[in-house]
Scaffold this active site. Sequence first.
Site, PDB file in Angstrom:
ATOM      1  N   GLU A 227       0.759  -1.306   0.098  1.00 25.45           N
ATOM      2  CA  GLU A 227       0.135   0.201   0.218  1.00 25.45           C
ATOM      3  C   GLU A 227       0.771   1.218   0.051  1.00 25.45           C
ATOM      4  O   GLU A 227       1.715   1.484   0.884  1.00 25.45           O
ATOM      5  CB  GLU A 227      -0.938   0.131   1.235  1.00 25.45           C
ATOM      6  CG  GLU A 227      -1.838   1.165   1.467  1.00 25.45           C
ATOM      7  CD  GLU A 227      -2.629   1.319   2.443  1.00 25.45           C
ATOM      8  OE1 GLU A 227      -2.480   0.401   3.375  1.00 25.45           O
ATOM      9  OE2 GLU A 227      -3.395   2.127   2.734  1.00 25.45           O
ATOM     10  N   ASP A 260      -5.533   3.209  -1.585  1.00 21.35           N
ATOM     11  CA  ASP A 260      -6.424   3.644  -0.461  1.00 21.35           C
ATOM     12  C   ASP A 260      -6.790   5.010  -0.978  1.00 21.35           C
ATOM     13  O   ASP A 260      -6.259   5.884  -1.510  1.00 21.35           O
ATOM     14  CB  ASP A 260      -5.549   3.894   0.653  1.00 21.35           C
ATOM     15  CG  ASP A 260      -5.932   4.263   1.834  1.00 21.35           C
ATOM     16  OD1 ASP A 260      -7.101   5.331   1.884  1.00 21.35           O
ATOM     17  OD2 ASP A 260      -6.125   3.786   3.151  1.00 21.35           O
ATOM     18  N   HIS A 263      -5.141   8.366  -0.188  1.00 26.87           N
ATOM     19  CA  HIS A 263      -3.547   8.443  -0.414  1.00 26.87           C
ATOM     20  C   HIS A 263      -3.106   8.998  -1.697  1.00 26.87           C
ATOM     21  O   HIS A 263      -2.117   8.546  -2.111  1.00 26.87           O
ATOM     22  CB  HIS A 263      -3.057   7.047  -0.091  1.00 26.87           C
ATOM     23  CG  HIS A 263      -3.019   6.538   1.177  1.00 26.87           C
ATOM     24  ND1 HIS A 263      -2.354   5.449   1.590  1.00 26.87           N
ATOM     25  CD2 HIS A 263      -3.640   7.007   2.369  1.00 26.87           C
ATOM     26  CE1 HIS A 263      -2.587   5.177   3.046  1.00 26.87           C
ATOM     27  NE2 HIS A 263      -3.433   6.006   3.397  1.00 26.87           N
ATOM     28  N   ASP A 297      -8.246   9.209   6.532  1.00 27.03           N
ATOM     29  CA  ASP A 297      -9.215   7.951   7.303  1.00 27.03           C
ATOM     30  C   ASP A 297     -10.547   8.354   7.639  1.00 27.03           C
ATOM     31  O   ASP A 297     -11.061   8.045   8.739  1.00 27.03           O
ATOM     32  CB  ASP A 297      -8.461   7.308   7.937  1.00 27.03           C
ATOM     33  CG  ASP A 297      -6.899   6.849   7.651  1.00 27.03           C
ATOM     34  OD1 ASP A 297      -7.220   5.902   7.016  1.00 27.03           O
ATOM     35  OD2 ASP A 297      -5.986   7.413   7.995  1.00 27.03           O
ATOM     36  N   ASP A 327     -11.109   1.081   5.469  1.00 26.90           N
ATOM     37  CA  ASP A 327     -10.082   1.570   6.208  1.00 26.90           C
ATOM     38  C   ASP A 327     -10.268   3.058   6.470  1.00 26.90           C
ATOM     39  O   ASP A 327     -10.082   3.851   5.889  1.00 26.90           O
ATOM     40  CB  ASP A 327      -8.857   1.509   5.328  1.00 26.90           C
ATOM     41  CG  ASP A 327      -7.387   2.083   6.145  1.00 26.90           C
ATOM     42  OD1 ASP A 327      -7.515   2.018   7.592  1.00 26.90           O
ATOM     43  OD2 ASP A 327      -6.619   2.453   5.639  1.00 26.90           O
TER      44      ASP A 327
HETATM   45  C1  RNT Z   1      -2.599   4.420   6.922  1.00 29.63           C
HETATM   46  C2  RNT Z   1      -3.215   3.224   5.916  1.00 29.63           C
HETATM   47  C3  RNT Z   1      -3.027   2.005   6.575  1.00 29.63           C
HETATM   48  C4  RNT Z   1      -3.669   2.023   7.829  1.00 29.63           C
HETATM   49  C5  RNT Z   1      -4.005   0.915   8.682  1.00 29.63           C
HETATM   50  C6  RNT Z   1      -3.897   1.184  10.086  1.00 29.63           C
HETATM   51  O1  RNT Z   1      -2.432   5.595   6.007  1.00 29.63           O
HETATM   52  O2  RNT Z   1      -4.156   3.757   5.167  1.00 29.63           O
HETATM   53  O3  RNT Z   1      -3.836   1.322   5.917  1.00 29.63           O
HETATM   54  O4  RNT Z   1      -4.819   3.049   7.952  1.00 29.63           O
HETATM   55  O5  RNT Z   1      -3.269  -0.022   8.101  1.00 29.63           O
HETATM   56 ZN    ZN Z   2      -5.168   2.203   4.259  1.00 29.36          ZN
END
Ligand code: RNT
Ligand code: ZN
Length: 420
Positions: A227, A260, A263, A297, A327
Amino acid sequence: MNTARLTRAFELAQEQYAEQGVSVDKALRTLRAVSLSLHCWQGDDVAGFERIGTLDGGIATTGNYPGRARTPEELRSDLALALRLIPGSHRVNLHALYADTRKPDTDRDSLGPEHFAGWIAWARERRLGLDFNPSYFSHPLAKDGLTLSHPDKAIRRFWIAHGIASRQIGAAFGRKLGTPSIVNLWIPDGFKDTPVDRFGPRERLRESLDEIYARPLPRALVRDAVESKLFGLGSESYVVGSHEFYMGYAMKKGLMLCLDFGHFHPTESIADKISSLLLFTNELLLHVSRGVRWDSDHVVTFSDELQAVAREVVVGNALDRVHLATDFFDASINRIAAWVIGARNVLKALLAALLTPTTPLQKAEQKRDFTARLALQEEYKNLPFGAVWDYYCLKSDVPVGDAWLAEVRRYEHDVLSQRG
Ligand code: RNT
Ligand code: ZN
């Protein structure tokens, strides 16, 4: 709840969709087969059970809503309630921080499946699959904001061992639960201010990853994912594991890429990336989240971006290649409600996409009739998918409409408010 009225509304909706050439039954069958991976960490503000420090790694929870889960038993009980309020059968996503039978002398480099025995037993009993994440934050050896790219070899060694251990834990989940565990690696490594050397940390990260993934594991047990991130709190100027870094790495090594929602640059669309990536890679993992200002998040809402992603996956026939994992973490509202709101929105967006008449849109596009394409795209937004969603909830034995909130309130009164 008025079942007769719900059913009538559903039947009218079904007729209306049939007129547009859409089979509601088929859409519901497809939706039922979708299994989301529900992240455990919303339940306790990403605290985990190690009790060795506070949350860091450039991620943060704000708020102090009462009732945070403090033990594995509490977290599992809260998760069980959330799962009862979300239609369909889903998976649970764990972080290494959540080992439940760990001895005090076990550190993250020596974790094994035995330290997740409680989770495995719980998941087996409920026929849930488990996914996993190594935890590269909230630990004394992550205090510099660097882990797998740290210049100190000993620190890197520790975190490499953690990555290897995590994949073995995933393999055990896969074996014991009969469904492959997605093991997703995210590290916080980066710099607050402009680095002089951007190459060095990335070279070290590549080397560390080469060691973690040196041993292939059976696909029936584990799927490895990586990720990327654009920036975090305290890593505003440089993140070692950037999108380009992991896209290159995943393609070269045959790993799954994890995107994500929070991100990327705010005007970038995850939805647009899916078709490109799936041309060159088999599967994708999506961390369904919502970026707001500095935070990546927030609880997932029924946003344009979520709907666009759902449409991409559905129109691209990619539901079996795109894994959806929630997430987000919000400590300012009831945490179980947060899970339910986010997960129900993801499913709702998929349903809306599955019910959207695709053929007329495709025809308009093929004829280069972009007027009709836009007109229809907009008109279809009004189709009665809400009636179908309500009926789906009814048939799935989960509360219809906002009725789930009353159940969360009851649990809050009976259980959460008793927590100190
Ligand atoms: C952090 C990432 C990651 C976390 C989790 C806790 O920016 O998104 O995935 O949110 O692993
Ligand atoms: Zn994430």
